[in-house]
Design an enzyme around this catalytic site. Structure first.
Site, mmCIF file in Angstrom:
data_model
loop_
_atom_site.group_PDB
_atom_site.id
_atom_site.type_symbol
_atom_site.label_atom_id
_atom_site.label_comp_id
_atom_site.label_asym_id
_atom_site.label_seq_id
_atom_site.Cartn_x
_atom_site.Cartn_y
_atom_site.Cartn_z
ATOM 1 N N GLU A 1 18.614 0.601 -42.994
ATOM 2 C CA GLU A 1 19.391 1.778 -42.625
ATOM 3 C C GLU A 1 20.438 1.303 -41.623
ATOM 4 O O GLU A 1 20.098 0.607 -40.667
ATOM 5 C CB GLU A 1 18.514 2.860 -41.973
ATOM 6 C CG GLU A 1 19.321 4.138 -41.745
ATOM 7 C CD GLU A 1 18.655 5.142 -40.796
ATOM 8 O OE1 GLU A 1 17.686 4.785 -40.117
ATOM 9 O OE2 GLU A 1 19.152 6.284 -40.734
ATOM 10 N N ARG B 1 4.473 -5.751 -40.656
ATOM 11 C CA ARG B 1 5.732 -6.108 -40.019
ATOM 12 C C ARG B 1 5.506 -7.196 -38.986
ATOM 13 O O ARG B 1 4.386 -7.462 -38.570
ATOM 14 C CB ARG B 1 6.346 -4.878 -39.351
ATOM 15 C CG ARG B 1 5.531 -4.404 -38.156
ATOM 16 C CD ARG B 1 6.146 -3.169 -37.497
ATOM 17 N NE ARG B 1 7.565 -3.112 -37.648
ATOM 18 C CZ ARG B 1 8.243 -2.029 -38.048
ATOM 19 N NH1 ARG B 1 7.584 -0.930 -38.331
ATOM 20 N NH2 ARG B 1 9.545 -2.047 -38.145
ATOM 21 N N LYS C 1 13.752 -0.456 -33.235
ATOM 22 C CA LYS C 1 15.188 -0.204 -33.133
ATOM 23 C C LYS C 1 15.483 0.776 -32.010
ATOM 24 O O LYS C 1 16.510 0.681 -31.358
ATOM 25 C CB LYS C 1 15.701 0.369 -34.460
ATOM 26 C CG LYS C 1 16.043 -0.681 -35.476
ATOM 27 C CD LYS C 1 17.018 -0.080 -36.489
ATOM 28 C CE LYS C 1 17.005 -0.857 -37.778
ATOM 29 N NZ LYS C 1 17.760 -0.145 -38.830
#
Length: 551
Positions: free
Chosen positions: A30, A257, A267
């Site tokens: 994104e 992850r 983020k």
RNA sequence: UGGGACGUCGUUCAACGGUAGGACAGCAGACUCUGACUCUGCUUAUUGGGGUUCGAAUCCCUGCGUCCCAGCCA
């Protein structure tokens, strides 16, 4: 070829002919922030699987939330993916926003099948109706609107007849599902916002849960690899693939992850560090972002190697940041030319070296790579050595310079310290030494050994430079763990600017990004702030140092 | 306390019913004109309890622990 549970699944699928032997993956960032080392892991996986199975890998921007996204992020992502060495299929990158019309049609289709409805509950009401983890939800009073009414309402949502939040389109699944993601999830919401690509063409935007599986299917992705937190969304992913008319049936597979010790990876937190100026920007060399690592001096090869080393599995993990450091050292050791720089200069005067004389020492650029060639390094009567390399009263295991002791100046001469000159405050201001003219180049013809070899720079020829020494951004292994405020756990010494460094002439006027090993100190990269008059170097990583007495 | 997932050296990945192995870290040594590099050696692990089996990290049962899900974020 490295293997992991995902490649095993792909191998099995190929054997069974599940996707006709085709392998297609995608990397779907994104554009709401810069890419970080965790994304590098995802890229290595997706592009790597495509490569290993002769398949394809798309780069697709998941740009379904205009209020958080920006072209700046799109551009940085493109640059980072390319820099890391990955090539996406299709000439241009793909965008979920390019599919908005098709996605809209699929929604109309679901409404027509009685599988989606427009809900007029407020966000708060919807939360109440959703139930809790242990209690089932209840149906919205709007759940049984007719197909025609839903079609009309959805059309009017698109037409902009309602303000933000007034209506949503929901899937009609099961409000009593033990999986909360299946309790009539929202498919579309109203956002009167400017999109960085579609402009003002739309005021309704699809949710990730809706857009992602359908975009995967449109692109005929075979294996949709994502992180663990999407595991509970997989039933919804499969539900959409099963109920909308789509050209393929991708399979979502989740992996753990990447987490790194002493760093934050979310983020949200990285954005906060940037916005609140705790770092100089997304490319601050202390950031775990790709652009930060690049500015710090990391190579794409080192990052890819790191991703190979950490592997891919489903178990939650926290990788020791030391492994990342190992990977850069290993790569830079092979490729970085050597040079000499003195961070904290201490002047040495060679009393028996003729005043006004200088000579050029021939020095190899890389001890293990003759093809790297040689260069001339000027030597003269006054030189600088590292302050740390002299101790008036050395402890047992200190091999460096001390009064009366002889050491080697690398590639130059053996020198002996005669005296330490001090100022009124008792601080050492310079060293008086003598050199042995018979040891030119650093070899003693009589075969005598010295325990230490020091790096040095000729005072008259030295170039002034700024050197930035970086350390971990946080002083605790897992910043923000529990209720801790991660900002309060930042390492106050994560950046040390050394303004008065002296470097050999060959280090002047190097292009930004150039990497070099300062002998005995570490690997450094020329910063973009560098000028010919005043070079600026970022320390990528120190050399391993087995001398522990220093404290 | 609903649902989903995961537990193997300090860290991480492997072993897919048949000798628990690699990498990083650590420790000890060799080499060395970088206390780097390189090389050698060493230490350390199957979440507990049952079961199946000639044999279990692996299969079954049952505890325990950790993570994820109640955004109109992704």
């Amino acid at each position: 070829m490295s293997s992991d549970f995902i490649r095993e699944i792909v191998t099995a699928d190929n054997a069974s002919g599940k996707h006709g032997g085709r392998v297609a993956t995608r990397f779907p960032p994104e554009p709401n922030g810069y890419l970080h080392i965790g994304h590098a892991k995802a890229m290595c996986l997706n592009f790597g699987v495509a490569r290993d199975f002769s398949g394809t890998c798309n780069l697709r921007f998941d740009d379904t939330n205009p209020v958080k996204e920006d072209v700046e992020y799109v551009e940085s992502i493109l640059e980072d993916v390319t820099w890391l060495g990955f090539k996406w299929d299709h000439d241009a990158p793909l965008y979920a926003s390019d599919y908005f019309e098709w996605l809209y049609e699929r929604a109309v289709e679901l409404i027509g099948k009685g599988l989606a409805y427009v809900d007029s509950l407020t966000a708060d009401e919807m939360r109440e109706y959703r139930g809790t983890l242990t209690a089932p939800g209840k149906n919205s009073p709007y759940r049984d609107r007719s197909v025609d009414e839903n079609l009309d309402l959805f059309r009017r949502m698109r037409a902009g007849e309602f303000p933000d939040g007034a209506q949503v389109l929901r899937a009609k699944i099961d409000m009593a599902s033990p999986n909360i993601n299946m309790r009539d999830p929202v498919l579309y919401r109203i956002r009167h916002a400017h999109h960085h690509r579609t402009g003002d063409a739309w005021c309704i935007y699809p949710m990730y849960d809706y857009a992602h599986p359908l975009s995967d299917a449109l692109e005929k992705i075979t294996h949709s690899l994502c992180t663990l937190e999407y595991e509970a969304h997989r039933p919804l992913y499969d539900w959409l693939i099963a109920h909308a008319t789509v050209p393929a049936s991708p399979q979502q597979i989740e992996f753990a992850r990447l987490n790194l010790t002493y760093t934050v990876m979310s983020k949200r937190k990285l954005l906060q560090l940037v916005n609140e100026k705790h770092v100089s920007g997304w490319d601050d060399p202390r950031m775990p972002t790709i652009s930060g690592l690049r500015r710090r001096g990391f190579t794409p090869e080192a990052i890819r190697r790191f991703c190979d080393e950490i592997g891919v599995a489903k178990r939650e993990n926290v990788i020791d940041v030391g492994l990342l450091e190992f990977c850069v050292r290993e790569d830079l050791n092979k490729r970085a030319p050597r040079a000499m720089a003195v961070l904290r200069p201490l002047k040495i005067v060679l009393e028996n070296y003729p005043e006004g004389q200088s000579e050029a020492m021939e020095v190899v650029n890389h001890p293990d790579d003759p093809s790297a060639g040689t260069r001339k390094v000027p030597f003269s009567r006054e030189i600088y050595i590292e302050r740390d390399d002299f101790l008036e009263d050395p402890p047992k295991k200190f091999f460096r310079l001390a009064p009366g002791r002889e050491v080697r100046l690398r590639n130059a001469y053996l020198v002996t310290c005669r005296e330490a000159v001090k100022n009124a405050a008792g601080e050492i201001t310079e060293l008086r030494c003598t050199y042995d003219p018979a040891t030119r180049g650093g070899d003693a013809p009589d075969g005598r050994k010295v325990k230490a070899t020091l790096h040095w720079v000729s005072a008259a020829h030295a170039v002034d430079a700024e050197v930035r020494l970086y350390d971990r951004l946080f002083s605790v292994e897992n910043p923000g763990a529990g209720d801790a405020d991660f900002l309060a756990q930042m390492n106050p010494h994560s950046l040390e600017r050394v303004a008065g460094a002296k470097v050999e002439p060959s280090l002047a006027a190097r292009p930004a990004g150039d990497r070099v090993q300062f002998e005995r100190l570490g690997y450094f990269a020329v910063d973009k702030d560098s000028t010919a008059a005043r070079p600026v170097f970022n320390r990528t990583v120190t050399l391993k140092d087995s001398y522990q007495v220093r404290g």
